[in-house]
Scaffold this motif. Structure first.
Motif, PDB file in Angstrom:
ATOM      1  N   THR A  52       0.869  -1.183   0.000  1.00 52.75           N
ATOM      2  CA  THR A  52       0.000   0.000   0.000  1.00 52.75           C
ATOM      3  C   THR A  52       0.898   1.223   0.000  1.00 52.75           C
ATOM      4  O   THR A  52       2.046   1.168   0.468  1.00 52.75           O
ATOM      5  CB  THR A  52      -0.934   0.011   1.227  1.00 52.75           C
ATOM      6  N   PHE A  53       0.395   2.329  -0.521  1.00 48.69           N
ATOM      7  CA  PHE A  53       1.192   3.540  -0.642  1.00 48.69           C
ATOM      8  C   PHE A  53       0.556   4.676   0.148  1.00 48.69           C
ATOM      9  O   PHE A  53      -0.669   4.833   0.157  1.00 48.69           O
ATOM     10  CB  PHE A  53       1.374   3.912  -2.111  1.00 48.69           C
ATOM     11  N   HIS A  54       1.420   5.463   0.808  1.00 42.86           N
ATOM     12  CA  HIS A  54       0.959   6.493   1.726  1.00 42.86           C
ATOM     13  C   HIS A  54       1.888   7.704   1.634  1.00 42.86           C
ATOM     14  O   HIS A  54       3.013   7.612   1.147  1.00 42.86           O
ATOM     15  CB  HIS A  54       0.964   5.956   3.162  1.00 42.86           C
ATOM     16  N   ASP A  55       1.411   8.844   2.160  1.00 43.60           N
ATOM     17  CA  ASP A  55       2.230  10.050   2.237  1.00 43.60           C
ATOM     18  C   ASP A  55       2.989  10.065   3.554  1.00 43.60           C
ATOM     19  O   ASP A  55       2.438   9.732   4.605  1.00 43.60           O
ATOM     20  CB  ASP A  55       1.354  11.308   2.154  1.00 43.60           C
ATOM     21  N   LEU A  56       4.248  10.463   3.489  1.00 43.70           N
ATOM     22  CA  LEU A  56       5.097  10.625   4.669  1.00 43.70           C
ATOM     23  C   LEU A  56       5.557  12.066   4.709  1.00 43.70           C
ATOM     24  O   LEU A  56       6.034  12.604   3.691  1.00 43.70           O
ATOM     25  CB  LEU A  56       6.319   9.703   4.594  1.00 43.70           C
ATOM     26  N   ALA A  57       5.401  12.711   5.854  1.00 45.46           N
ATOM     27  CA  ALA A  57       5.862  14.084   6.039  1.00 45.46           C
ATOM     28  C   ALA A  57       6.732  14.157   7.289  1.00 45.46           C
ATOM     29  O   ALA A  57       6.481  13.467   8.273  1.00 45.46           O
ATOM     30  CB  ALA A  57       4.683  15.044   6.166  1.00 45.46           C
ATOM     31  N   ILE A  58       7.764  14.988   7.197  1.00 44.32           N
ATOM     32  CA  ILE A  58       8.654  15.239   8.329  1.00 44.32           C
ATOM     33  C   ILE A  58       8.918  16.736   8.335  1.00 44.32           C
ATOM     34  O   ILE A  58       9.037  17.350   7.267  1.00 44.32           O
ATOM     35  CB  ILE A  58       9.986  14.465   8.196  1.00 44.32           C
ATOM     36  N   PHE A  59       9.051  17.345   9.484  1.00 43.01           N
ATOM     37  CA  PHE A  59       9.218  18.789   9.579  1.00 43.01           C
ATOM     38  C   PHE A  59      10.500  19.195  10.302  1.00 43.01           C
ATOM     39  O   PHE A  59      11.100  18.399  11.013  1.00 43.01           O
ATOM     40  CB  PHE A  59       8.012  19.405  10.304  1.00 43.01           C
ATOM     41  N   ARG A  60      10.895  20.423  10.072  1.00 45.66           N
ATOM     42  CA  ARG A  60      12.004  21.126  10.717  1.00 45.66           C
ATOM     43  C   ARG A  60      13.362  20.461  10.465  1.00 45.66           C
ATOM     44  O   ARG A  60      13.644  20.021   9.372  1.00 45.66           O
ATOM     45  CB  ARG A  60      11.702  21.308  12.208  1.00 45.66           C
ATOM     46  N   LYS A  61      14.202  20.407  11.460  1.00 43.95           N
ATOM     47  CA  LYS A  61      15.567  19.909  11.310  1.00 43.95           C
ATOM     48  C   LYS A  61      15.589  18.450  10.870  1.00 43.95           C
ATOM     49  O   LYS A  61      16.417  18.048  10.049  1.00 43.95           O
ATOM     50  CB  LYS A  61      16.333  20.090  12.634  1.00 43.95           C
ATOM     51  N   THR A  62      14.672  17.638  11.387  1.00 45.33           N
ATOM     52  CA  THR A  62      14.617  16.234  10.995  1.00 45.33           C
ATOM     53  C   THR A  62      14.312  16.109   9.505  1.00 45.33           C
ATOM     54  O   THR A  62      14.825  15.218   8.831  1.00 45.33           O
ATOM     55  CB  THR A  62      13.571  15.468  11.835  1.00 45.33           C
ATOM     56  N   ALA A  63      13.496  17.016   8.973  1.00 44.22           N
ATOM     57  CA  ALA A  63      13.192  17.020   7.533  1.00 44.22           C
ATOM     58  C   ALA A  63      14.457  17.268   6.725  1.00 44.22           C
ATOM     59  O   ALA A  63      14.709  16.610   5.714  1.00 44.22           O
ATOM     60  CB  ALA A  63      12.147  18.090   7.216  1.00 44.22           C
ATOM     61  N   GLU A  64      15.261  18.222   7.156  1.00 39.21           N
ATOM     62  CA  GLU A  64      16.498  18.548   6.450  1.00 39.21           C
ATOM     63  C   GLU A  64      17.477  17.376   6.489  1.00 39.21           C
ATOM     64  O   GLU A  64      18.108  17.047   5.483  1.00 39.21           O
ATOM     65  CB  GLU A  64      17.122  19.803   7.056  1.00 39.21           C
ATOM     66  N   GLU A  65      17.596  16.734   7.643  1.00 41.88           N
ATOM     67  CA  GLU A  65      18.488  15.582   7.773  1.00 41.88           C
ATOM     68  C   GLU A  65      17.990  14.421   6.911  1.00 41.88           C
ATOM     69  O   GLU A  65      18.773  13.744   6.250  1.00 41.88           O
ATOM     70  CB  GLU A  65      18.595  15.147   9.242  1.00 41.88           C
ATOM     71  N   ALA A  66      16.678  14.180   6.908  1.00 41.78           N
ATOM     72  CA  ALA A  66      16.115  13.094   6.099  1.00 41.78           C
ATOM     73  C   ALA A  66      16.328  13.355   4.611  1.00 41.78           C
ATOM     74  O   ALA A  66      16.661  12.428   3.860  1.00 41.78           O
ATOM     75  CB  ALA A  66      14.628  12.930   6.404  1.00 41.78           C
ATOM     76  N   ALA A  67      16.170  14.594   4.182  1.00 39.38           N
ATOM     77  CA  ALA A  67      16.359  14.928   2.769  1.00 39.38           C
ATOM     78  C   ALA A  67      17.800  14.677   2.334  1.00 39.38           C
ATOM     79  O   ALA A  67      18.049  14.294   1.186  1.00 39.38           O
ATOM     80  CB  ALA A  67      15.970  16.379   2.511  1.00 39.38           C
ATOM     81  N   ALA A  68      18.738  14.863   3.234  1.00 34.02           N
ATOM     82  CA  ALA A  68      20.146  14.638   2.919  1.00 34.02           C
ATOM     83  C   ALA A  68      20.509  13.155   2.900  1.00 34.02           C
ATOM     84  O   ALA A  68      21.491  12.765   2.268  1.00 34.02           O
ATOM     85  CB  ALA A  68      21.032  15.368   3.937  1.00 34.02           C
ATOM     86  N   ARG A  69      19.725  12.308   3.556  1.00 28.74           N
ATOM     87  CA  ARG A  69      20.112  10.911   3.737  1.00 28.74           C
ATOM     88  C   ARG A  69      19.236   9.876   3.031  1.00 28.74           C
ATOM     89  O   ARG A  69      19.645   8.744   2.862  1.00 28.74           O
ATOM     90  CB  ARG A  69      20.133  10.589   5.230  1.00 28.74           C
ATOM     91  N   PHE A  70      18.021  10.247   2.648  1.00 28.00           N
ATOM     92  CA  PHE A  70      17.116   9.282   2.040  1.00 28.00           C
ATOM     93  C   PHE A  70      16.892   9.564   0.568  1.00 28.00           C
ATOM     94  O   PHE A  70      16.855  10.712   0.154  1.00 28.00           O
ATOM     95  CB  PHE A  70      15.754   9.276   2.762  1.00 28.00           C
ATOM     96  N   ARG A  71      16.723   8.479  -0.198  1.00 34.67           N
ATOM     97  CA  ARG A  71      16.380   8.599  -1.609  1.00 34.67           C
ATOM     98  C   ARG A  71      15.435   7.461  -1.973  1.00 34.67           C
ATOM     99  O   ARG A  71      15.226   6.527  -1.191  1.00 34.67           O
ATOM    100  CB  ARG A  71      17.624   8.592  -2.474  1.00 34.67           C
ATOM    101  N   LYS A  72      14.887   7.546  -3.139  1.00 36.68           N
ATOM    102  CA  LYS A  72      13.936   6.554  -3.615  1.00 36.68           C
ATOM    103  C   LYS A  72      14.544   5.151  -3.492  1.00 36.68           C
ATOM    104  O   LYS A  72      15.686   4.927  -3.863  1.00 36.68           O
ATOM    105  CB  LYS A  72      13.563   6.842  -5.068  1.00 36.68           C
ATOM    106  N   GLY A  73      13.750   4.220  -2.944  1.00 37.12           N
ATOM    107  CA  GLY A  73      14.190   2.841  -2.785  1.00 37.12           C
ATOM    108  C   GLY A  73      14.724   2.511  -1.407  1.00 37.12           C
ATOM    109  O   GLY A  73      14.823   1.332  -1.043  1.00 37.12           O
ATOM    110  N   ASP A  74      15.097   3.497  -0.611  1.00 32.99           N
ATOM    111  CA  ASP A  74      15.634   3.237   0.728  1.00 32.99           C
ATOM    112  C   ASP A  74      14.576   2.620   1.634  1.00 32.99           C
ATOM    113  O   ASP A  74      13.407   2.997   1.597  1.00 32.99           O
ATOM    114  CB  ASP A  74      16.152   4.532   1.378  1.00 32.99           C
TER     115      ASP A  74
END
Length: 152
Positions: A52-74
């Motif tokens: 099943t497919f869902h939306d994932l949201a993260i905010f603030r500093k954790t969002a910035e860290e996640a954007a730097a470390r995660f990519r499609k397929g992880d």
């Protein structure tokens, strides 16, 4: 003190994550994620079902860290909460949900990686203590003399 449970999900990043900054200056990470499902059969085996497919949201500093470390397929594990909301589409009110993660990390069972234990900067902009320095080595650090109860 009791344990404060949170909701959690595990899955895979299905779309390339996007990092945006809102008008209020708050960073927001967004990705579609897939969650795999299986059904146990009477003989004890498992049948893999469609994800099943869902939306994932993260905010603030954790969002910035996640954007730097995660990519499609992880593969990931996240804790947080489900947020239900409504929006208007073609004149109809539509109910939707997203998972808002307060914490996220790669799934150890499905991801190979190395841990970087080098010093990170704190939010205040000061260097965090270096855990490799002699001052933080319990063997090398001189112990302060603490009087015993008998000598008080």
């Amino acid at each position: 003190m009791s344990i404060d449970p949170q909701q959690s999900i595990s899955g895979f990043i299905a779309t390339q994550p996007r990092l945006t900054v809102g008008e209020n200056g708050v960073s927001r990470f967004h990705a579609r994620v897939g969650i795999e499902h299986a059904r146990q059969e009477p003989d004890g085996s498992f049948t893999q079902l469609d994800p099943t497919f869902h939306d994932l949201a993260i905010f603030r500093k954790t969002a910035e860290e996640a954007a730097a470390r995660f990519r499609k397929g992880d593969r990931f594990i996240a804790s947080g909460r489900v947020h239900e909301y409504t929006y208007s589409k073609d004149g109809q009110e539509v109910t939707a949900e997203e998972f808002i993660a307060s914490r996220i990390g790669h799934d150890l069972a499905r991801t190979r990686y190395d841990v970087d234990r080098s010093t990170r900067r704190t939010d205040a902009g000061h260097d965090a203590p270096d855990l490799k320095s002699p001052a933080h080595d319990p063997v090398a650090r001189p112990q302060a003399s603490v009087p015993s109860r008998a000598s008080l």
